[in-house]
Design a protein around this motif. Structure first.
Motif, mmCIF file in Angstrom:
data_model
loop_
_atom_site.group_PDB
_atom_site.id
_atom_site.type_symbol
_atom_site.label_atom_id
_atom_site.label_comp_id
_atom_site.label_asym_id
_atom_site.label_seq_id
_atom_site.Cartn_x
_atom_site.Cartn_y
_atom_site.Cartn_z
ATOM 1 N N THR A 8 -9.004 -19.487 -19.241
ATOM 2 C CA THR A 8 -10.168 -20.260 -19.683
ATOM 3 C C THR A 8 -10.718 -21.082 -18.523
ATOM 4 N N PHE A 22 -14.572 -20.686 -16.836
ATOM 5 C CA PHE A 22 -15.585 -21.728 -16.707
ATOM 6 C C PHE A 22 -15.841 -22.112 -15.248
ATOM 7 N N LYS A 23 -14.793 -22.364 -14.503
ATOM 8 C CA LYS A 23 -14.959 -22.918 -13.159
ATOM 9 C C LYS A 23 -15.288 -21.878 -12.090
ATOM 10 N N HIS A 82 -20.417 -20.335 -19.981
ATOM 11 C CA HIS A 82 -20.758 -21.502 -20.798
ATOM 12 C C HIS A 82 -19.908 -21.549 -22.071
ATOM 13 N N ARG A 83 -19.525 -20.377 -22.579
ATOM 14 C CA ARG A 83 -18.788 -20.277 -23.846
ATOM 15 C C ARG A 83 -17.754 -19.164 -23.747
ATOM 16 N N CYS A 126 -18.067 -24.974 -22.101
ATOM 17 C CA CYS A 126 -17.767 -25.466 -20.759
ATOM 18 C C CYS A 126 -17.639 -26.985 -20.717
ATOM 19 N N HIS A 127 -18.584 -27.712 -21.324
ATOM 20 C CA HIS A 127 -18.504 -29.180 -21.245
ATOM 21 C C HIS A 127 -17.282 -29.723 -21.984
ATOM 22 N N TRP A 139 -14.427 -28.041 -22.208
ATOM 23 C CA TRP A 139 -13.305 -27.681 -21.344
ATOM 24 C C TRP A 139 -13.183 -28.642 -20.160
#
Length: 154
Positions: free
Chosen positions: A86, A90-91, A96-97, A144-145, A147
């Motif tokens: 995960t 994201f990184k 985004h999802r 993402c936000h 996470w």
């Protein structure tokens, strides 16, 4: 169980290796982003995981994991592998999802995903077929936000 992970370079451009408390994980970089992991001490294949159905337009993907070797169940490996993939999604991939599904009777998987930061979104009625019957699946996802707010723990 806390698991320590370290990315190690390999000889090929498209592969990375991770060590997870004695388990050797091989990441093969593709649009699918699969991860195969095995026990470093015995060489036993433990399972595989990754992100599939990656949409560049929607910046989303679907997480999957299988730990086929039952002697490794209940050791926190699924939670840790889920967190690491995960985080990468994201990184590094810029998603985004990331979403996933699990059969409603697989409470161990649902707990592992929740520990890894995934939130319950609903039930997909009779969306999976196993052993001659249609079964419900739990839909879970993380954004993402969300996470980034908890990723210091990874």
């Amino acid at each position: 169980m806390l698991l320590n992970l370290a990315f190690l370079p390999t000889h090929t451009r498209n592969h990375n290796q991770i060590l997870l408390n004695g388990y050797q994980l091989l990441i093969i970089m593709t649009k699918l982003f699969p991860l195969v992991f095995r026990c470093q001490a015995t060489g036993d294949l433990i399972g595989y995981a990754g992100i599939s159905s990656i949409s560049v337009l929607n910046r989303s993907g679907e997480y999957f994991i299988l730990i086929g070797n039952k002697q490794y169940w209940g050791k926190g490996i699924a939670t840790e592998v889920t967190k690491r993939i995960t985080d990468y999604g994201f990184k590094t991939l810029g998603l985004h999802r990331i979403e996933l599904t699990a059969f409603v009777n697989n409470q161990s998987a649902i707990r592992a995903y929740a520990k890894a930061g995934y939130k319950h979104e609903g039930i997909k009625r009779q969306s999976g077929y196993r052993n001659g019957q249609f079964l419900d699946k739990v839909q879970m996802a993380t954004l993402c936000h969300e996470w980034l707010a908890i990723s210091e723990e990874v």
